[in-house]
Design a protein around this motif. Structure first.
Motif, PDB file in Angstrom:
ATOM      1  N   GLU A  77       5.137  25.682   4.417  1.00 34.76           N
ATOM      2  CA  GLU A  77       5.624  24.494   3.710  1.00 34.76           C
ATOM      3  C   GLU A  77       5.062  23.200   4.301  1.00 34.76           C
ATOM      4  OE1 GLU A  77       9.837  24.708   3.845  1.00 34.76           O
ATOM      5  OE2 GLU A  77       9.978  26.416   2.456  1.00 34.76           O
ATOM      6  N   LEU A  78       4.409  23.296   5.459  1.00 35.31           N
ATOM      7  CA  LEU A  78       3.843  22.097   6.075  1.00 35.31           C
ATOM      8  C   LEU A  78       2.476  21.730   5.498  1.00 35.31           C
ATOM      9  CD1 LEU A  78       4.836  22.638   9.815  1.00 35.31           C
ATOM     10  CD2 LEU A  78       5.863  21.088   8.154  1.00 35.31           C
ATOM     11  N   ALA A  79       1.990  22.493   4.527  1.00 34.70           N
ATOM     12  CA  ALA A  79       0.745  22.142   3.836  1.00 34.70           C
ATOM     13  C   ALA A  79       1.083  21.172   2.714  1.00 34.70           C
ATOM     14  CB  ALA A  79       0.068  23.393   3.288  1.00 34.70           C
ATOM     15  N   ARG A  80       1.215  19.919   3.044  1.00 34.58           N
ATOM     16  CA  ARG A  80       1.615  18.913   2.053  1.00 34.58           C
ATOM     17  C   ARG A  80       1.248  17.513   2.541  1.00 34.58           C
ATOM     18  NH1 ARG A  80       7.970  17.642   2.018  1.00 34.58           N
ATOM     19  NH2 ARG A  80       7.056  15.755   1.136  1.00 34.58           N
ATOM     20  N   THR A  81       1.467  16.545   1.660  1.00 38.49           N
ATOM     21  CA  THR A  81       1.228  15.143   1.996  1.00 38.49           C
ATOM     22  C   THR A  81       2.554  14.396   1.962  1.00 38.49           C
ATOM     23  OG1 THR A  81      -1.033  15.157   1.127  1.00 38.49           O
ATOM     24  CG2 THR A  81       0.042  13.023   1.326  1.00 38.49           C
ATOM     25  N   TYR A  82       2.848  13.664   3.030  1.00 41.26           N
ATOM     26  CA  TYR A  82       4.059  12.851   3.137  1.00 41.26           C
ATOM     27  C   TYR A  82       3.678  11.402   2.841  1.00 41.26           C
ATOM     28  CZ  TYR A  82       5.655  16.993   5.659  1.00 41.26           C
ATOM     29  OH  TYR A  82       5.963  18.278   6.020  1.00 41.26           O
ATOM     30  N   SER A  83       4.470  10.733   2.017  1.00 41.04           N
ATOM     31  CA  SER A  83       4.084   9.387   1.564  1.00 41.04           C
ATOM     32  C   SER A  83       5.231   8.399   1.679  1.00 41.04           C
ATOM     33  CB  SER A  83       3.613   9.433   0.098  1.00 41.04           C
ATOM     34  OG  SER A  83       2.528  10.310  -0.066  1.00 41.04           O
ATOM     35  N   PHE A  84       4.871   7.141   1.869  1.00 36.63           N
ATOM     36  CA  PHE A  84       5.813   6.034   1.734  1.00 36.63           C
ATOM     37  C   PHE A  84       5.031   4.789   1.361  1.00 36.63           C
ATOM     38  CE2 PHE A  84       4.558   5.996   6.196  1.00 36.63           C
ATOM     39  CZ  PHE A  84       4.369   4.662   6.501  1.00 36.63           C
ATOM     40  N   MET A  85       5.724   3.754   0.903  1.00 37.44           N
ATOM     41  CA  MET A  85       5.075   2.528   0.440  1.00 37.44           C
ATOM     42  C   MET A  85       5.459   1.350   1.328  1.00 37.44           C
ATOM     43  SD  MET A  85       5.340   2.827  -3.723  1.00 37.44           S
ATOM     44  CE  MET A  85       7.133   2.743  -3.707  1.00 37.44           C
ATOM     45  N   THR A  86       4.535   0.402   1.445  1.00 38.12           N
ATOM     46  CA  THR A  86       4.821  -0.837   2.165  1.00 38.12           C
ATOM     47  C   THR A  86       4.928  -1.991   1.175  1.00 38.12           C
ATOM     48  OG1 THR A  86       2.460  -1.280   2.518  1.00 38.12           O
ATOM     49  CG2 THR A  86       3.622  -0.076   4.243  1.00 38.12           C
ATOM     50  N   SER A  94       0.832  -1.196   0.000  1.00 38.85           N
ATOM     51  CA  SER A  94       0.000   0.000   0.000  1.00 38.85           C
ATOM     52  C   SER A  94       0.869   1.250   0.000  1.00 38.85           C
ATOM     53  CB  SER A  94      -0.912   0.027   1.235  1.00 38.85           C
ATOM     54  OG  SER A  94      -1.807  -1.073   1.243  1.00 38.85           O
ATOM     55  N   THR A  95       0.255   2.368  -0.374  1.00 38.77           N
ATOM     56  CA  THR A  95       0.892   3.677  -0.241  1.00 38.77           C
ATOM     57  C   THR A  95       0.287   4.368   0.970  1.00 38.77           C
ATOM     58  OG1 THR A  95       1.279   3.878  -2.629  1.00 38.77           O
ATOM     59  CG2 THR A  95       1.300   5.910  -1.332  1.00 38.77           C
ATOM     60  N   ILE A  96       1.119   4.745   1.904  1.00 36.26           N
ATOM     61  CA  ILE A  96       0.668   5.413   3.124  1.00 36.26           C
ATOM     62  C   ILE A  96       0.825   6.919   2.927  1.00 36.26           C
ATOM     63  CG2 ILE A  96       0.902   5.564   5.613  1.00 36.26           C
ATOM     64  CD1 ILE A  96       0.182   2.750   4.493  1.00 36.26           C
ATOM     65  N   ASN A  97      -0.250   7.654   3.141  1.00 29.90           N
ATOM     66  CA  ASN A  97      -0.227   9.111   3.011  1.00 29.90           C
ATOM     67  C   ASN A  97      -0.539   9.756   4.351  1.00 29.90           C
ATOM     68  OD1 ASN A  97       0.294   9.377   0.168  1.00 29.90           O
ATOM     69  ND2 ASN A  97      -1.785   8.663  -0.195  1.00 29.90           N
ATOM     70  N   ILE A  98       0.313  10.685   4.760  1.00 30.58           N
ATOM     71  CA  ILE A  98       0.070  11.484   5.959  1.00 30.58           C
ATOM     72  C   ILE A  98      -0.170  12.916   5.497  1.00 30.58           C
ATOM     73  CG2 ILE A  98       0.946  12.258   8.186  1.00 30.58           C
ATOM     74  CD1 ILE A  98       2.696   9.778   8.266  1.00 30.58           C
ATOM     75  N   THR A  99      -1.418  13.351   5.549  1.00 30.93           N
ATOM     76  CA  THR A  99      -1.798  14.671   5.059  1.00 30.93           C
ATOM     77  C   THR A  99      -1.674  15.686   6.186  1.00 30.93           C
ATOM     78  OG1 THR A  99      -3.329  13.675   3.479  1.00 30.93           O
ATOM     79  CG2 THR A  99      -3.623  16.022   3.954  1.00 30.93           C
ATOM     80  N   SER A 100      -0.833  16.689   5.955  1.00 33.47           N
ATOM     81  CA  SER A 100      -0.569  17.700   6.968  1.00 33.47           C
ATOM     82  C   SER A 100      -1.319  18.991   6.658  1.00 33.47           C
ATOM     83  CB  SER A 100       0.937  17.991   7.048  1.00 33.47           C
ATOM     84  OG  SER A 100       1.188  19.173   7.771  1.00 33.47           O
ATOM     85  N   LYS A 101      -1.991  19.511   7.676  1.00 39.82           N
ATOM     86  CA  LYS A 101      -2.603  20.835   7.617  1.00 39.82           C
ATOM     87  C   LYS A 101      -2.012  21.720   8.714  1.00 39.82           C
ATOM     88  CE  LYS A 101      -6.979  19.181   5.653  1.00 39.82           C
ATOM     89  NZ  LYS A 101      -8.455  19.134   5.803  1.00 39.82           N
ATOM     90  N   LEU A 102      -0.721  21.507   8.958  1.00 33.14           N
ATOM     91  CA  LEU A 102      -0.039  22.235  10.016  1.00 33.14           C
ATOM     92  C   LEU A 102       0.358  23.652   9.614  1.00 33.14           C
ATOM     93  CD1 LEU A 102       2.238  19.348  11.337  1.00 33.14           C
ATOM     94  CD2 LEU A 102       0.300  20.376  12.534  1.00 33.14           C
ATOM     95  N   ASP A 103       0.217  23.976   8.328  1.00 35.13           N
ATOM     96  CA  ASP A 103       0.562  25.323   7.891  1.00 35.13           C
ATOM     97  C   ASP A 103      -0.312  26.359   8.592  1.00 35.13           C
ATOM     98  OD1 ASP A 103      -1.481  23.988   6.236  1.00 35.13           O
ATOM     99  OD2 ASP A 103      -1.666  25.975   5.317  1.00 35.13           O
ATOM    100  N   ASN A 104       0.318  27.397   9.123  1.00 29.57           N
ATOM    101  CA  ASN A 104      -0.383  28.488   9.818  1.00 29.57           C
ATOM    102  C   ASN A 104      -1.158  28.028  11.052  1.00 29.57           C
ATOM    103  OD1 ASN A 104       0.526  30.504   8.045  1.00 29.57           O
ATOM    104  ND2 ASN A 104      -1.112  30.043   6.598  1.00 29.57           N
ATOM    105  N   ALA A 105      -0.865  26.824  11.538  1.00 30.57           N
ATOM    106  CA  ALA A 105      -1.494  26.352  12.770  1.00 30.57           C
ATOM    107  C   ALA A 105      -0.667  26.818  13.970  1.00 30.57           C
ATOM    108  CB  ALA A 105      -1.604  24.837  12.774  1.00 30.57           C
TER     109      ALA A 105
END
Length: 288
Positions: free
Chosen positions: A258-267, A232-243
């Motif tokens: 720059e924290l308004a992004r999605t971090y991904s990795f695969m298993t 699977s592809t694991i996505n961690i969606t960040s909405k930490l920008d301006n938080a």
């Protein structure tokens, strides 16, 4: 020296099966095949949105392509994979869900019901209840002053696996970690603004239940409730920008844009090994 012990080895395998899908964060999964009459075919979830209150979700859906020969009289919704079903209020295309936990990720499925019974199960939507307001305590319209920006680095395999590339498949026990550039005093705000989902090989998305754990005031890891789904592809969606993530003395700490992004990795394949010391038996479970 103790004599060597002999272990019995059991290997269990299971072919990967199609799974589930998403939204508030909205990602939509694959359509289920048509049901055989006399039952309705599967409805399609198109979105899962926050409701009017912070403990509500609204599941948006379209009707099944086939009603099984008699009119659809109700829709049922489940948030536990189909163990318990609740009847939606009406058949208007929106199924409201209440009494949920704000900030928690919910996987939602639907099915239509006609005079004969319940039909095929829909694709799965994923939503996070949150107050439907334009401003929140974490992300005010006007940032407090004085403030400084905080950035973060991401390591997909912090537990000494030595791999950070998003193109390398990791084991299902990987622990992704964020390392912030400043101390975080409001750790709950960080956790509220990070959402974790998994996309399987069929492109179907599901929420990943689990919890964030803080190693210190700057480092936090995510541990899934059991294991990551394999392949699977694991996505961690960040909405930490301006938080607003707390204060350092009199200065507010605010997430970088720059924290308004999605971090991904695969298993890779799910390989889980269990050893029973009492029976000297080791069982290996591959994709199952």
């Amino acid at each position: 020296m103790l004599p060597p012990r002999r272990l019995a080895l059991t290997v269990a395998t299971k072919l990967a099966a199609g799974a589930i899908a998403a939204s508030a964060i909205t990602v939509i999964g694959a359509t289920t095949a048509l049901a055989v009459e006399p039952y309705p075919s599967a409805p399609t979830i198109t979105a899962v949105n926050s409701g009017p209150a912070a403990t509500e979700l609204q599941v948006v859906y379209t009707a099944p392509l086939a009603d099984g020969g008699s009119p659809v009289t109700a829709y049922q919704v489940s948030i536990d994979g189909g163990t318990i079903w609740f009847t939606c209020a009406g058949v208007s295309g929106i199924c409201p869900l209440g009494s949920l936990t704000s900030g928690q990720t919910y996987s939602v499925i639907l099915r239509a019901v006609n005079g004969t019974g319940a039909g095929e199960i829909s694709n799965t939507g994923v939503g996070i209840p949150a107050a439907a307001v334009t401003e929140s305590a974490d992300k005010p319209k006007v940032l407090p002053k004085p403030h400084v920006r905080v950035s973060a680095t991401f390591n997909a395999a912090s537990n000494n696996l030595g791999v950070t590339s998003p193109t390398v498949r990791l084991g299902v026990g990987a622990l992704p970690k964020f390392r912030f550039s400043r101390d975080i005093s409001n750790k709950a705000a960080v956790e509220r603004n990070l959402a974790v989902t998994a996309t399987n090989q069929d492109g179907v998305v599901r929420g990943v239940p689990g919890a964030w754990g803080w190693l210190d005031n700057r480092s936090v890891v995510f541990r899934p409730r059991s294991w990551w789904p394999g392949n699977s592809t694991i996505n961690i969606t960040s909405k930490l920008d301006n938080a607003v993530l707390g204060k350092s003395g009199r200065t507010y700490v605010v997430g970088s844009t720059e924290l308004a992004r999605t971090y991904s990795f695969m298993t890779g394949n799910s390989v889980v090994i269990k050893v029973d010391g009492k029976t000297d038996r080791m069982s290996v479970f591959i994709d199952g």
